[in-house]
Enzyme design. Structure first.
Site, PDB file in Angstrom:
ATOM      1  N   GLU A  73       0.737  -1.436  -0.427  1.00 51.49           N
ATOM      2  CA  GLU A  73       0.190  -0.182   0.283  1.00 51.49           C
ATOM      3  C   GLU A  73       0.986   1.274  -0.020  1.00 51.49           C
ATOM      4  O   GLU A  73       0.727   1.807  -0.484  1.00 51.49           O
ATOM      5  CB  GLU A  73      -1.858  -0.057   1.160  1.00 51.49           C
ATOM      6  CG  GLU A  73      -2.301  -1.206   0.583  1.00 51.49           C
ATOM      7  CD  GLU A  73      -1.711  -2.310   0.880  1.00 51.49           C
ATOM      8  OE1 GLU A  73      -0.855  -2.313   2.232  1.00 51.49           O
ATOM      9  OE2 GLU A  73      -2.947  -3.020   1.447  1.00 51.49           O
ATOM     10  N   HIS A 142      -9.352  -5.669  11.107  1.00 49.89           N
ATOM     11  CA  HIS A 142      -9.698  -5.212  10.089  1.00 49.89           C
ATOM     12  C   HIS A 142     -11.235  -4.792   9.809  1.00 49.89           C
ATOM     13  O   HIS A 142     -12.333  -4.965   9.329  1.00 49.89           O
ATOM     14  CB  HIS A 142     -10.328  -6.457   9.016  1.00 49.89           C
ATOM     15  CG  HIS A 142      -8.587  -7.451   8.554  1.00 49.89           C
ATOM     16  ND1 HIS A 142      -8.000  -7.985   9.796  1.00 49.89           N
ATOM     17  CD2 HIS A 142      -8.749  -7.524   6.860  1.00 49.89           C
ATOM     18  CE1 HIS A 142      -6.916  -7.985   9.121  1.00 49.89           C
ATOM     19  NE2 HIS A 142      -7.455  -8.380   7.242  1.00 49.89           N
TER      20      HIS A 142
END
Length: 340
Positions: A73, A142
């Protein structure tokens, strides 16, 4: 949690689309209009996206504009920022905004500041998009709601739609914006269907809230999937004779605080529904701004309905207890109404 599409009338309506299809339509329409736009992220090309948002886009636009990346990322967010500085308009997909923390430095140190620090020599027309918040049993790493974290940094615009129509119109506007925009979706809402405008060049303005339900007794402010919890609570309250006004801010930053304040001045009571953790949250900001601008109109303290100040659990029964529920919102409304 049942999710519903909104029913805001539009002058031009096409067949119902899922949220993922509306997002895909927005990206595809913009990419057909402007060759400088491209999509980049993990599994967006060959696999059609982790949630099939980019299904078929590789076939239409080719591998130079629909680009698979390594699991990095920080790297592909930085690559996108560099591309934006050089005149392109990247759309960067994070598989979840929880993973965007790996790219935190690129987003909050570079994307936010480059236009300001360069004296306007560089624009940053880039969209970071992907699912945000909890989606069932995905564990604590998450399930974060990240809108409050990113809203703390000047230079970023934050959008969190609650339905497919808003998603299409707002994403098209975000792609055309010359500043970095974080477009936060919900994993649980990707299959949500709703009518979507087929008007040519359909754009919704960034920073304008929607009055989704009119009422006179209490104001609910809720975005993304919390909006659907608030709407369910409003309908149940109506059976007890209380009419809640529901405001969907749609854009977290810039926030359309005037629409919220006008509603509170009418109802005199406010409940903010926000699945974030409570400390320094979106709900905290709305609460502060309302008491600053409309304190004399409040007949009860503002109440927040949020997740608790703990990491998200994994067990389904604990997850049900963790997330704001319709029951929680009704209890909060009855508290500000002094109904018990």
């Amino acid at each position: 949690m049942p999710l519903r599409p909104h029913s805001e009338p539009e002058s031009s309506i096409m067949a119902e689309l899922q949220l993922r299809e509306a997002i895909r339509a927005a990206m595809s329409e913009e990419m057909r209009r402007d060759d400088d736009i491209f999509l980049m992220g993990e599994e967006v090309a060959e696999y059609d996206g982790a949630y099939k948002v980019s299904k078929g886009m590789l076939d239409e636009f080719g591998s130079k504009r629909i680009i698979d990346t390594p699991i990095s990322e920080l790297g592909f967010a930085g690559l996108g920022i560099g591309a934006a500085m050089n005149g392109l308009r990247p759309i960067i997909e994070f598989m979840t905004f929880n993973f965007s923390f790996v790219a935190f430095d690129q987003v909050v140190n570079n994307a936010t500041n480059i236009r300001y620090m360069s004296g306007g020599q560089f624009k940053l027309p880039i969209v970071f998009r992907g699912p945000n918040g909890a989606a069932g049993q995905l564990g604590a790493t998450h399930s974060n709601s990240t809108e409050a974290v990113y809203s703390n940094f000047p230079g970023l615009k934050i959008i969190a739609p609650s339905n497919p129509d808003d998603a299409k119109g707002l994403l098209k506007s975000a792609i055309r914006d010359d500043d970095p925009v974080l477009f936060m979706e919900s994993e649980l809402m990707y299959g949500l269907k709703g009518e979507v405008s087929d008007a040519e060049d359909y754009l919704l303005p960034i920073g304008v809230a929607r009055v989704a339900r009119e009422g006179s007794d209490v104001t609910f402010v809720a975005h993304s999937k919390s909006y659907h919890v608030a709407m369910d609570a409003a309908e149940e309250l109506a059976s007890d004779g209380y009419e809640a006004e529901v405001i969907d801010p749609r854009t977290i930053k810039p926030l359309d605080i005037e629409t919220i304040v006008q509603s509170v001045m009418k109802t005199n009571r406010l409940v903010v529904v926000d699945e974030s953790n409570p400390f320094a949250s979106f709900a905290s900001e709305v609460t502060h701004q309302v008491q600053d601008r409309a304190f004399d109109y409040l007949d009860a303290p503002v109440v927040r309905v949020t997740a608790p100040d703990t990491p998200a659990p994994y067990a389904p029964n604990l997850m049900d207890a963790y997330m704001p529920s319709t029951h929680d919102v009704i209890q909060a409304a009855r508290r500000v109404l002094y109904a018990d």
